[in-house]
Design a protein around this motif. Structure first.
Motif, PDB file in Angstrom:
ATOM      1  N   LEU A  63       0.824  -1.216   0.000  1.00  0.00           N
ATOM      2  CA  LEU A  63       0.000   0.000   0.000  1.00  0.00           C
ATOM      3  C   LEU A  63       0.861   1.272   0.000  1.00  0.00           C
ATOM      4  CD1 LEU A  63      -2.617  -1.276   2.592  1.00  0.00           C
ATOM      5  CD2 LEU A  63      -3.091  -0.764   0.174  1.00  0.00           C
ATOM      6  N   LYS A  65       2.888   2.273   2.313  1.00  0.00           N
ATOM      7  CA  LYS A  65       2.943   2.890   3.638  1.00  0.00           C
ATOM      8  C   LYS A  65       4.183   2.426   4.399  1.00  0.00           C
ATOM      9  CE  LYS A  65      -0.799   5.232   3.278  1.00  0.00           C
ATOM     10  NZ  LYS A  65      -2.152   4.892   3.667  1.00  0.00           N
ATOM     11  N   GLN A 200      -4.928   2.300   6.305  1.00  0.00           N
ATOM     12  CA  GLN A 200      -5.970   3.096   5.660  1.00  0.00           C
ATOM     13  C   GLN A 200      -6.130   2.795   4.171  1.00  0.00           C
ATOM     14  OE1 GLN A 200      -4.224   6.652   7.728  1.00  0.00           O
ATOM     15  NE2 GLN A 200      -6.383   7.138   8.079  1.00  0.00           N
ATOM     16  N   ALA A 201      -6.187   1.515   3.849  1.00  0.00           N
ATOM     17  CA  ALA A 201      -6.414   1.083   2.471  1.00  0.00           C
ATOM     18  C   ALA A 201      -7.776   1.576   1.987  1.00  0.00           C
ATOM     19  CB  ALA A 201      -6.356  -0.449   2.390  1.00  0.00           C
ATOM     20  N   SER A 202      -7.877   1.855   0.694  1.00  0.00           N
ATOM     21  CA  SER A 202      -9.180   2.204   0.117  1.00  0.00           C
ATOM     22  C   SER A 202     -10.046   0.940   0.076  1.00  0.00           C
ATOM     23  CB  SER A 202      -8.983   2.719  -1.309  1.00  0.00           C
ATOM     24  OG  SER A 202      -8.603   1.633  -2.147  1.00  0.00           O
ATOM     25  N   PRO A 203     -11.369   1.100  -0.040  1.00  0.00           N
ATOM     26  CA  PRO A 203     -12.225  -0.096  -0.112  1.00  0.00           C
ATOM     27  C   PRO A 203     -11.791  -1.062  -1.212  1.00  0.00           C
ATOM     28  CG  PRO A 203     -13.570   1.868   0.149  1.00  0.00           C
ATOM     29  CD  PRO A 203     -12.160   2.342  -0.046  1.00  0.00           C
ATOM     30  N   HIS A 204     -11.377  -0.522  -2.364  1.00  0.00           N
ATOM     31  CA  HIS A 204     -10.967  -1.390  -3.469  1.00  0.00           C
ATOM     32  C   HIS A 204      -9.675  -2.146  -3.109  1.00  0.00           C
ATOM     33  CE1 HIS A 204     -10.396  -2.854  -7.515  1.00  0.00           C
ATOM     34  NE2 HIS A 204      -9.160  -2.370  -7.500  1.00  0.00           N
ATOM     35  N   GLU A 205      -8.700  -1.417  -2.539  1.00  0.00           N
ATOM     36  CA  GLU A 205      -7.441  -2.066  -2.125  1.00  0.00           C
ATOM     37  C   GLU A 205      -7.712  -3.150  -1.072  1.00  0.00           C
ATOM     38  OE1 GLU A 205      -4.293   1.697  -2.574  1.00  0.00           O
ATOM     39  OE2 GLU A 205      -5.520   1.519  -0.769  1.00  0.00           O
ATOM     40  N   ARG A 206      -8.586  -2.807  -0.140  1.00  0.00           N
ATOM     41  CA  ARG A 206      -8.885  -3.749   0.930  1.00  0.00           C
ATOM     42  C   ARG A 206      -9.529  -5.017   0.381  1.00  0.00           C
ATOM     43  NH1 ARG A 206     -12.173  -2.357   6.511  1.00  0.00           N
ATOM     44  NH2 ARG A 206     -12.513  -4.522   7.117  1.00  0.00           N
ATOM     45  N   GLU A 207     -10.407  -4.849  -0.591  1.00  0.00           N
ATOM     46  CA  GLU A 207     -11.080  -5.998  -1.182  1.00  0.00           C
ATOM     47  C   GLU A 207     -10.067  -6.910  -1.896  1.00  0.00           C
ATOM     48  OE1 GLU A 207     -13.980  -7.082  -0.614  1.00  0.00           O
ATOM     49  OE2 GLU A 207     -13.696  -8.756  -2.016  1.00  0.00           O
TER      50      GLU A 207
END
Lengths: 282, 282
Positions: A63, A65, A200-207
């Motif tokens: 990510l 980070k 703090q991943a975006s919803p798409h990254e998290r998915e």
């Protein structure tokens, strides 16, 4: 090269963090506490691949980070994994005298202290998460929610309970998958997903990461089963009993490919390397 | 009248909440999980005074808040107390066959399942707190921070570790106080303080309640010591060994008066009644 050699920067960071954590707590230095600390540190230092915390740090990397942002998650999942091994090794569970070529915790510190060392590691996981992410309480709460679910009744502990309660005629194939998923898959998945939340991943990254972790957990279990399989003493909960070794190898390859594909959109070289290592170990 | 009779509304609310919690988790209903659930419920249902969760609900009352606002804290502290009893009773710890006139958990469900039931209760405590207070994450994080600290290495588990490691020549008076404070006082204090946080107490209210809880925890231990004291087999960690029964009774009275005085400024009839009950039980 081993996984620990490829990722020696990350593994060193993890080990330094988990070793110093309980040293720093030792400032009280009462007699019984010293022994509790020694018992906890003994098991933390008895090696292991650091597979789960490594996943957390590599998720931060994927990510973009700093590793430190996922370090509390890495510590927590390694503490929980270590506690589960200490309790698993106790005489009332698997009754193991050795782990990774060393005497098990209770063989060195006695059963009572080993029991307490496990309890301390589990409790400390949630304390350190609350403390580390205190300034961003929405993150703290969600990370604790994810990790406690994965470690508890519908996750690791529930899977262990199912594993020791083999029904008459053995577990069905569906039950075997459930035991694996709860006992091993849940904590592996949360090592990635909780790290994604911490970073703090975006919803798409998290998915994408969640999909990766789901498939990796399954691939990890398949590789373990192939690794452990002994045709002369098949374990009651092995997938191989139901479908054979060759089909399991083919399945491992397929699951690994899907797993790597899941994080195509991220800069996830490290996570992909882990999935390849898992494939190539058997 | 007993404490449970005086506060039957609160105790009923607590018992209904802790019994239904694991029933509701049972929707998966896999074989081993059913047994884990039965084992957990068995210990939750084996009575007890519900002292800690009652303190949480009476704290809500003292702050003029609905009992439900502190109910997740009440459940968590009772789960943690119950897990500690299950693990304490195991053969490697106190090796008790009975608790409250009933067979201990491991006598009914076996040691392995009792171990896992304790692990499940501990983990579930943090899960339910994260879930219940998710909409107010600053509260969730602080409550989890307080409770995990009280239950862990510098609290309950640390106290138990010190308790089983008696140094040569026995514990000093200072060490006895430390063991008591960590093993028993910490969780009692957090039952009040975490409930105060959950009910959004002002800094002044929280300070009064914390003082009350500190003193109550100490008074509770003094009463326990007087209650348990047997001059023929003195326990190694009893305060009475050092100062005698009469001085301990005088100390209990003094501590109780200070304890009640600490919450003078609040509408804390319930909390005062608890302190009086504790005084009058010995």
């Amino acid at each position: 090269m081993s996984l620990n050699e490829v990722f020696n920067v990350e593994v060193n960071l993890i080990e330094q963090a988990i070793f110093t954590h309980f040293e720093e707590k030792a400032s009280l230095a009462h007699p019984g506490y010293e022994k509790l600390k020694d018992s906890v540190l003994y098991s933390l230092k008895t090696g292991g691949k650091r597979f789960r915390p490594l996943l957390s740090l590599l998720t931060a990397k994927a990510l973009g980070k700093p590793l430190e942002q996922a370090l509390p998650v890495a510590k927590a999942v390694e503490f929980i994994h270590t506690y589960s091994l200490i309790h698993d090794d106790l005489p009332c569970m698997d009754d193991d005298d050795e782990r990774r070529g060393q005497p098990t915790n209770h063989k060195v510190y006695g059963e009572a202290m080993a029991l307490l060392a496990g309890d301390a590691l589990l409790t400390e996981s949630f304390f350190l998460l609350a403390e580390a992410y205190r300034q961003t309480p929405a993150i703290a709460t969600e990370v604790i929610w994810l990790i406690s679910e994965a470690a508890g009744t519908v996750g690791m502990v529930g899977g262990q309970a199912m594993d020791i309660e083999v029904p008459e005629g053995g577990h069905s194939e569906e039950q075997i998958r459930w035991v694996h998923e709860m006992k091993t898959g849940a904590l592996i998945r949360t090592s990635v997903e909780a790290a994604a939340v911490a970073c703090q991943a975006s919803p798409h990254e998290r998915e994408s990461l969640r999909k990766y972790a789901d498939l990796l957990g399954f691939a990890f279990q398949l590789a373990d089963d192939i690794d452990d399989f002994d045709p002369n003493s098949p374990e009651s909960t092995s997938i191989i009993n139901n479908q054979g070794v060759d089909a399991t190898r083919a399945q491992l390859l397929e699951v690994t490919e899907k797993c790597i594909y899941a994080v195509e959109g991220l800069n996830a070289k490290g996570l992909k390397t882990v999935a390849e290592f898992n494939l190539n170990r058997v």
